[in-house]
Enzyme design. Sequence first.
Site, short mmCIF file in Angstrom:
data_model
loop_
_atom_site.label_atom_id
_atom_site.label_comp_id
_atom_site.label_asym_id
_atom_site.label_seq_id
_atom_site.Cartn_x
_atom_site.Cartn_y
_atom_site.Cartn_z
CB SER A 134 -1.30 0.10 1.27
OG SER A 134 -1.41 1.26 1.25
CE1 TYR A 147 -3.96 -1.70 5.26
CE2 TYR A 147 -2.90 0.16 4.45
CZ TYR A 147 -3.84 -1.27 4.12
OH TYR A 147 -3.79 -0.82 2.47
#
Length: 252
Positions: A134, A147
């Site tokens: 990501s 995350y």
Amino acid sequence: MNDRSVLITGCSSGIGERVALGLKERGWRVFATARQAVDVARLQAGGLESLPLDLRDSASIRSAVDSVLERTGGCLDALFNNAGYGHHRKFLDWDLDDMERMMRVNYFGALYWTKALLPGMVARKRGWLVFVSSVGGKLAVPEETAYAGSKFAMSGFAEALSYEVEDDGVHVMVVCPGTIRTEFFDEEALRRMPPVSRKMMADVEPMVDAIMDGLAKGKYEVTFPRFVEMGYVVRAIAPGIMRRNTRKQTIE
């Protein structure tokens, strides 16, 4: 790269499902995993070889590994470590069990699969490993502590591994999506997302095309949308400016 076999984790929706269908259209034999039985059945009906997988459960991972290797005669050409999930909340409000579960799914799931399948690739002197990380695994922002931690871990692991296995014929590529318009961003995520992130949301199909192009060209990293890469440069040469801008866009 036609007539190759690939396993993709996290194909119930979003990037994983689109990549699975895209590779199938390009002549790949695709093994698509999903956690829910209804998604496994739907993927199978769509012409993919699907199988159940719960990355939180080591027994489920072992069963899926054995099944795939049996179906391919122990020869799998590529692995897409794609499965993952995220939330948006402050660290002090984040349940510790969920943060641990997120690391297990997002990072350790990829590590386990890679450990299981990489030896065969090295032995054959051929293979592809793709890690769907990501932008949050390169640039941290508030309310994504767990995350970002899992994705930073994945990005670092993949980069280090690429040096180790490159001379063994195994190519490692990291994919860093920005805010992509998929089911990954639920109503809560969209509500808490900073306005600048909503404006930057991109469609998934061009993202899949960028992944395919990266594979074909032997790239080591693909960020989409590409203009986000400027953030990496700013963070490297002017971290103070990057920090002030991040606070302005996400907190102030």
